[in-house]
Scaffold this motif. Structure first.
Motif, PDB file in Angstrom:
ATOM      1  N   PRO A  92       8.033  -7.584 -14.884  1.00  0.00           N
ATOM      2  CA  PRO A  92       8.869  -8.155 -13.822  1.00  0.00           C
ATOM      3  C   PRO A  92       9.409  -7.125 -12.840  1.00  0.00           C
ATOM      4  O   PRO A  92       9.802  -7.467 -11.722  1.00  0.00           O
ATOM      5  N   GLU A  93       9.425  -5.844 -13.241  1.00  0.00           N
ATOM      6  CA  GLU A  93       9.907  -4.796 -12.337  1.00  0.00           C
ATOM      7  C   GLU A  93       8.850  -4.394 -11.317  1.00  0.00           C
ATOM      8  O   GLU A  93       9.166  -3.762 -10.305  1.00  0.00           O
ATOM      9  N   GLY A  94       7.583  -4.712 -11.575  1.00  0.00           N
ATOM     10  CA  GLY A  94       6.499  -4.329 -10.680  1.00  0.00           C
ATOM     11  C   GLY A  94       6.042  -5.488  -9.820  1.00  0.00           C
ATOM     12  O   GLY A  94       6.627  -6.577  -9.831  1.00  0.00           O
ATOM     13  N   GLN A  95       4.968  -5.241  -9.054  1.00  0.00           N
ATOM     14  CA  GLN A  95       4.415  -6.307  -8.218  1.00  0.00           C
ATOM     15  C   GLN A  95       2.913  -6.100  -8.072  1.00  0.00           C
ATOM     16  O   GLN A  95       2.433  -4.967  -7.978  1.00  0.00           O
ATOM     17  N   ASP A 136       2.384   2.074   5.231  1.00  0.00           N
ATOM     18  CA  ASP A 136       1.870   3.309   4.655  1.00  0.00           C
ATOM     19  C   ASP A 136       2.561   3.585   3.323  1.00  0.00           C
ATOM     20  O   ASP A 136       3.741   3.230   3.127  1.00  0.00           O
ATOM     21  N   ASN A 137       1.837   4.215   2.403  1.00  0.00           N
ATOM     22  CA  ASN A 137       2.428   4.722   1.152  1.00  0.00           C
ATOM     23  C   ASN A 137       3.152   3.635   0.352  1.00  0.00           C
ATOM     24  O   ASN A 137       4.243   3.856  -0.174  1.00  0.00           O
ATOM     25  N   GLU A 138       2.518   2.471   0.216  1.00  0.00           N
ATOM     26  CA  GLU A 138       3.207   1.330  -0.399  1.00  0.00           C
ATOM     27  C   GLU A 138       2.811   1.073  -1.857  1.00  0.00           C
ATOM     28  O   GLU A 138       3.598   0.520  -2.618  1.00  0.00           O
ATOM     29  N   PHE A 139       1.594   1.478  -2.269  1.00  0.00           N
ATOM     30  CA  PHE A 139       1.080   1.074  -3.574  1.00  0.00           C
ATOM     31  C   PHE A 139       0.777   2.275  -4.470  1.00  0.00           C
ATOM     32  O   PHE A 139       0.343   3.331  -4.012  1.00  0.00           O
ATOM     33  N   ASP A 140       0.989   2.059  -5.774  1.00  0.00           N
ATOM     34  CA  ASP A 140       0.642   3.080  -6.765  1.00  0.00           C
ATOM     35  C   ASP A 140      -0.843   3.056  -7.084  1.00  0.00           C
ATOM     36  O   ASP A 140      -1.439   4.098  -7.375  1.00  0.00           O
ATOM     37  N   VAL A 141      -1.431   1.859  -7.051  1.00  0.00           N
ATOM     38  CA  VAL A 141      -2.850   1.684  -7.376  1.00  0.00           C
ATOM     39  C   VAL A 141      -3.435   0.650  -6.427  1.00  0.00           C
ATOM     40  O   VAL A 141      -2.812  -0.375  -6.147  1.00  0.00           O
ATOM     41  N   VAL A 142      -4.649   0.942  -5.938  1.00  0.00           N
ATOM     42  CA  VAL A 142      -5.436  -0.028  -5.173  1.00  0.00           C
ATOM     43  C   VAL A 142      -6.771  -0.195  -5.891  1.00  0.00           C
ATOM     44  O   VAL A 142      -7.400   0.797  -6.288  1.00  0.00           O
ATOM     45  N   THR A 143      -7.192  -1.442  -6.075  1.00  0.00           N
ATOM     46  CA  THR A 143      -8.504  -1.708  -6.672  1.00  0.00           C
ATOM     47  C   THR A 143      -9.307  -2.617  -5.748  1.00  0.00           C
ATOM     48  O   THR A 143      -8.740  -3.443  -5.020  1.00  0.00           O
ATOM     49  N   ARG A 163      -4.507   4.985   3.288  1.00  0.00           N
ATOM     50  CA  ARG A 163      -3.233   4.907   4.013  1.00  0.00           C
ATOM     51  C   ARG A 163      -2.154   4.185   3.222  1.00  0.00           C
ATOM     52  O   ARG A 163      -1.003   4.641   3.173  1.00  0.00           O
ATOM     53  N   VAL A 164      -2.495   3.060   2.594  1.00  0.00           N
ATOM     54  CA  VAL A 164      -1.466   2.247   1.933  1.00  0.00           C
ATOM     55  C   VAL A 164      -1.081   2.774   0.551  1.00  0.00           C
ATOM     56  O   VAL A 164      -0.092   2.318  -0.026  1.00  0.00           O
ATOM     57  N   LEU A 165      -1.854   3.728   0.017  1.00  0.00           N
ATOM     58  CA  LEU A 165      -1.498   4.323  -1.274  1.00  0.00           C
ATOM     59  C   LEU A 165      -0.377   5.337  -1.126  1.00  0.00           C
ATOM     60  O   LEU A 165      -0.296   6.061  -0.130  1.00  0.00           O
ATOM     61  N   LYS A 166       0.471   5.405  -2.135  1.00  0.00           N
ATOM     62  CA  LYS A 166       1.469   6.462  -2.211  1.00  0.00           C
ATOM     63  C   LYS A 166       0.782   7.792  -2.528  1.00  0.00           C
ATOM     64  O   LYS A 166      -0.290   7.808  -3.149  1.00  0.00           O
ATOM     65  N   PRO A 167       1.357   8.927  -2.131  1.00  0.00           N
ATOM     66  CA  PRO A 167       0.809  10.205  -2.593  1.00  0.00           C
ATOM     67  C   PRO A 167       0.729  10.226  -4.122  1.00  0.00           C
ATOM     68  O   PRO A 167       1.675   9.837  -4.810  1.00  0.00           O
TER      69      PRO A 167
END
Length: 256
Positions: A92-95, A136-143, A163-167
């Motif tokens: 529930p803490e993630g999305q 930008d820098n919004e997601f921890d993982v993209v699949t 672009r949308v991944l976090k460092p």
């Protein structure tokens, strides 16, 4: 990203399977394929892969390193197999954002996930992989699983995923690839071009869409070429793992 789009000529051509088509037309042609098969998509995946696609996806989930509280973007997520597993992991803490360009596939995915009790930490978004509607820098993982081969401009899409991944964030691309053994490659060709269209006709009343599937797999970049595309998009530590003799490969890259 706007400059990259503007640089593409209106006269540019691309591949739709083995056909050469105008790049501007491919998106609609791919959409028509998935509108046609959306209702039987999961059944057809089970039949044509003998259920092995579930193992490929499970391996992708394990390699993603997704943890509680993470934000995950599942591009071309379709009927929601990966999104379901990720939603259970982030808690529930993630999305999890289930994104697909095709409205028919998204509707099937939304309904399936609701039936399975996934709602609070899941968002469903209709989105083009070449122009993701996220900061930008919004997601921890993209699949992206079995979707990149349908994207017209793979370089633009990979750059937008970066672009949308976090460092430190990770991209995982699960896709059909090039079998590593010649005999397997010949057997796979026979299966793809002879058996798949027949299965498509019997199960979905649509042989042409599965003829396109076989052709699109052959036009997709092989393992090393896709690795180089990911590196060119900025990804670091790009690796790939061949699955089922290279019929499928999982590529993984990290945003520096």
């Amino acid at each position: 990203m706007a400059d990259s789009h503007e640089a593409k000529s209106n006269d540019e051509t691309t591949h739709f399977g083995y056909k050469t088509v105008k790049a501007d037309d491919k998106q609609k042609m791919v959409a028509d394929v998935f509108h046609s098969v959306a209702g039987k998509y999961d059944l057809m995946n089970d039949v044509m892969s003998f259920g092995v696609h579930r193992l490929w996806k499970r391996y992708t989930i394990e390699m993603s390193g997704v943890r509680t509280g993470n934000r995950v973007l599942d591009i071309a997520g379709g009927t929601g197999d990966l999104s379901y597993a990720f939603a259970k992991r982030v808690g529930p803490e993630g999305q999890v954002v289930l994104a697909d360009i095709n409205a028919s596939m998204l509707q099937v995915g939304r309904d399936r996930l609701a039936d399975r009790g996934i709602a609070g930490n899941l968002e469903v978004v209709q989105a083009n992989a070449e122009a993701l509607p996220f900061a930008d820098n919004e997601f921890d993982v993209v699949t992206i699983a079995f979707g990149l081969r349908n994207v017209t401009h793979k370089d633009i899409a990979l750059a937008d995923m970066y672009r949308v991944l976090k460092p430190g964030g990770r991209l995982l691309v699960l896709e059909f690839s090039k079998p590593t053994h010649n005999l397997l490659n010949k057997a796979y060709d026979f299966y793809s071009f002879k058996a798949l269209p027949i299965m498509g006709r019997l199960i979905t009343q649509d042989a042409d869409s599965y003829q396109y599937l076989a052709e699109s797999i052959r036009k997709h970049p092989d393992q090393e070429t896709l690795k180089n595309l990911m590196t060119d998009a900025g990804f670091d530590r790009v690796t790939y793992h061949n699955l089922t003799g290279g019929i499928v490969a999982l590529h993984r890259g990290v945003k520096a």
